[in-house]
Write an enzyme that holds these catalytic residues in place. Structure first.
Site, mmCIF file in Angstrom:
data_model
loop_
_atom_site.group_PDB
_atom_site.id
_atom_site.type_symbol
_atom_site.label_atom_id
_atom_site.label_comp_id
_atom_site.label_asym_id
_atom_site.label_seq_id
_atom_site.Cartn_x
_atom_site.Cartn_y
_atom_site.Cartn_z
ATOM 1 N N LYS B 102 12.605 -4.650 5.673
ATOM 2 C CA LYS B 102 11.979 -4.974 6.955
ATOM 3 C C LYS B 102 13.080 -5.025 7.999
ATOM 4 C CE LYS B 102 10.129 -8.636 9.601
ATOM 5 N NZ LYS B 102 9.900 -10.067 9.634
ATOM 6 N N GLY B 163 8.073 -18.162 15.192
ATOM 7 C CA GLY B 163 8.158 -19.622 15.128
ATOM 8 C C GLY B 163 7.398 -20.374 16.196
ATOM 9 N N ALA B 189 4.826 -12.521 12.804
ATOM 10 C CA ALA B 189 5.357 -13.564 13.695
ATOM 11 C C ALA B 189 4.307 -14.067 14.678
ATOM 12 C CB ALA B 189 6.553 -13.068 14.489
ATOM 13 N N GLY B 190 4.300 -15.400 14.848
ATOM 14 C CA GLY B 190 3.497 -16.005 15.895
ATOM 15 C C GLY B 190 2.195 -16.639 15.438
ATOM 16 N N ASN B 211 5.789 -17.095 8.107
ATOM 17 C CA ASN B 211 6.678 -18.019 7.404
ATOM 18 C C ASN B 211 6.485 -19.444 7.934
ATOM 19 O OD1 ASN B 211 8.732 -19.391 6.122
ATOM 20 N ND2 ASN B 211 10.364 -18.037 6.752
ATOM 21 N N THR B 212 6.823 -19.657 9.224
ATOM 22 C CA THR B 212 6.747 -21.015 9.775
ATOM 23 C C THR B 212 5.355 -21.614 9.696
ATOM 24 O OG1 THR B 212 8.396 -20.243 11.367
ATOM 25 C CG2 THR B 212 7.484 -22.425 11.736
#
Lengths: 260, 260, 260, 260
Positions: B102, B163, B189-190, B211-212
């Site tokens: 990635k 994040g 993301a987001g 992830n977050t």
């Protein structure tokens, strides 16, 4: 997650998705979609559905057997207190003393918006008459509280008009209702797709009741499965406690949300 | 639903949720959350994670074994073409010729926003060098198309800054990218909570990487489960074909959506 | 409010509304709407508009006289660096050394989305060639910063695709651009009605450029007046400093905005 | 635009912005902001404001003279029918037979949400008693219609809770109310900034009443000017007929609005 059950009128349910039985193409589809949804409480429009009134016609109870599901007779199509109360009593007779009902008193045939004043009156009569009343209402927080004070066992504000599929129009009011309630708050009507249901659960709703969102999908059985998962996803996300919204990962404090 | 798989670089996956391994309190939590997520592709920041570089430290591969998961080395922390390319080559060495990576080339340490121009350059080099490149990018539809034209195996536009947990900031652009793509579009993301993931899938995304949203929840393992279900719910809702949005149940045509 | 002017390339303007001249039914309507808008900077598609190239046809400059308005030649319809640069040079010739231009390099005929990479290249050439470049771009904050670094006198991110009337699709990115800029940020394209323009100004944009929102209204002249007032309203609201958003009047702290 | 007036109880007004007088730092600021707003109807909380009850204290009527403004006494702070009715009668006495009042019967001290059932009762009494009743209510379309049927001269649904500044929480309901009304619908409470006011007017509201959005701004007088322009902008945009929302300029039909 084993202990996370929904309790209504003293009975525990593992599923937080409640479904209707209207608008399917036939009873086989009703059965398949209901099973895929995992729902345990099934609402039935007494005025439109044969649950034994007409001996020679297909009977819903053949596909929604009473030993497997909790039937929730509703007063769809009632526009005044009398009709609503009479319909609940008819349901009680047909179902041998069944006490759990979903009250709706509509005020408008176009929007199917609830008439909150008539709803309050009917709720009062039904509660006094020994019914366990789950009640469809607007998202007015004060009306919701009054319905709880009367003794309704669940308050069911609309997300959006019945059959619109617009999702929660006013999260502010729904949250206000949830935060002030001691009985389960179940979003009823207006959900259109899986994320709408997840959002309701993430806000802290105890459950979601829907019909058209499933029956009106191109593939109702697959949508029923989607809704089952969405309700569980939203509930788990609520219990898990989401990350704070921040403008950036590096931001030290959560967002104040002015523009986005 | 058996046949509904995600194919990336010729390999099929039943899960459409991709997860990262950062920000967990320890490897035990990483392991538990990863398992609860059902993810099969696990992305790893090569510059920050020990996958064998440091013999004496805990090794991620002990909890994310290569026989069970597809590892997706990423270039997190790289701000230029050279660093990104070098990091991918390092990963290939460490992982015995592993080709799937990635790519992310960041342009800004505060927002972690991608530098699309450097990203295009690095993608070109890596594709020519034989890598299977999944690529993190902005939601610019033209850049996404160029990354596909270069030969990336998946294009991964951000929903919102890494994040931030803000959900899809610009559904318009994401939809534009999806409709014009032949490779999988994976929101990266987001995402902040389950409904965000469901919305991405309902729009037609092939998958979501996060992830977050999991690691930053109060209960990461429960949130991982929520995300698994949300991804499946959104995918099924997409495939099922949602009901049209209408102003009322009685409205004869779908909504034009001017105000709501 | 007397001192609150917009400065572009060293010249001050009292109006923060910039308008185009396309899509009107005739020059009389162009003139009336332009006057009603109060705009002082009028953008003109050099490839589509007669400003003297064709001696025998109606000339826009008859209704948009150069002693009253600042003309802003634009490169609408250009899909590569060469065309865009050549068009600017043509405009300079036609207008006797006029330096102020609006650069747009499109990447897609369907969405009219900008090609940011070609835009950066053309901007660099034009700035070196002595032009004062106002530049249409995406809402990518990093690209916006690069365009500023190159020396553009104003950066003009889109609110939404040209001619869509969808309003600001991604307030997050627009705000990010504004907060990091030293040159005026002018929202260009995508505004549909008065409140869209007001919202842009309330976020801190230096101005808004529009065409279809006025020319495509049922009554363009009245809409031009609406836009004039909306721009002023939004600017004044920005300068006045709005009240904090709160959940209730009695709430002691502003809203964190999670759900609404 | 000369003929576009707002008629309430037979009297025409050129301004569609109605303002309150609370929360200013002193009467001089009240005067300056009121003048900047261009409002002609000024609402006053009879229970909190001296309009002559207390001879020795500053009198609001010194800065809001009755020959220049239409005073709109309101029942802010009343939580039941009796208090509201008595307050209106007190106002009528103090103002020599003045008939125009704004009725509000609150149901909750935290949210200042209206008690619609008590509001209906009080409205009925006041209308029979000869008052011209403008009435604050929720956004419930059925309640709004009943208030109109009772004979109220204007129905004033909230945009959001009083003093919250959140803007219109439920455009769906507000639009529903507007489309079914024969009396002016005036959004009352919840507006936070200029664009909020413009949006209300673009939907077809007859006017907007606000107080905190002006008095709570850092610069109230400048915000009052912003609001004046925003109301006019929104009204003109409504009358001008906005362009259709489309996915692209080249799209042949308006947007169905599913995702954005």
């Amino acid at each position: 997650m084993q202990q996370d059950t929904l309790t209504i009128a003293g009975k525990e349910y593992s599923s937080r998705l409640l479904v209707g039985t209207g608008k399917y193409k036939d009873l086989a589809e009703t059965k398949a979609a209901t099973e895929a949804s995992g729902a345990q409480i099934i609402t039935v429009a007494i005025r439109r559905t044969n649950i034994g009134q007409n001996k020679d016609e297909p009977n819903l109870l053949d596909v929604i057997p009473l030993d497997k599901y909790t039937l929730l007779p509703n007063t769809a199509g009632c526009y005044n207190v009398e009709d609503a109360v009479r319909t609940c009593r008819l349901a009680r007779e047909l179902l041998n003393g069944h006490k759990l009902v979903k009250l709706e008193v509509l005020g408008d045939a176009k929007t199917l918006y609830p008439d909150t004043i008539q709803t309050l009156k009917a709720a009062e009569i039904l509660v006094k008459d020994g019914f366990d009343v789950m009640v469809y209402t607007s998202d007015d927080p004060l009306i919701a509280r009054q319905l709880e004070d009367i003794g309704c066992v669940a308050v069911m504000p609309l997300a959006a008009p019945i059959g619109s599929g617009l999702g929660i129009r006013n999260p502010y009011n729904i949250l206000e209702i949830i935060e002030n309630a001691k009985v389960p708050i179940i979003v009823d009507a207006g959900v259109g797709t899986a994320s709408d249901a997840a959002i309701a659960m993430e806000m802290g709703c105890a459950g979601v009741l829907m019909n058209t969102a499933i029956a009106g999908a191109k593939n109702p059985v697959l949508m029923a499965s989607a809704m089952k998962k969405a309700i569980e996803a939203g509930r788990e996300a609520f219990l898990a406690g989401r990350m704070p919204r921040k403008r950036y990962a590096s931001a030290s404090s959560p967002l104040d949300g002015t523009f986005f």
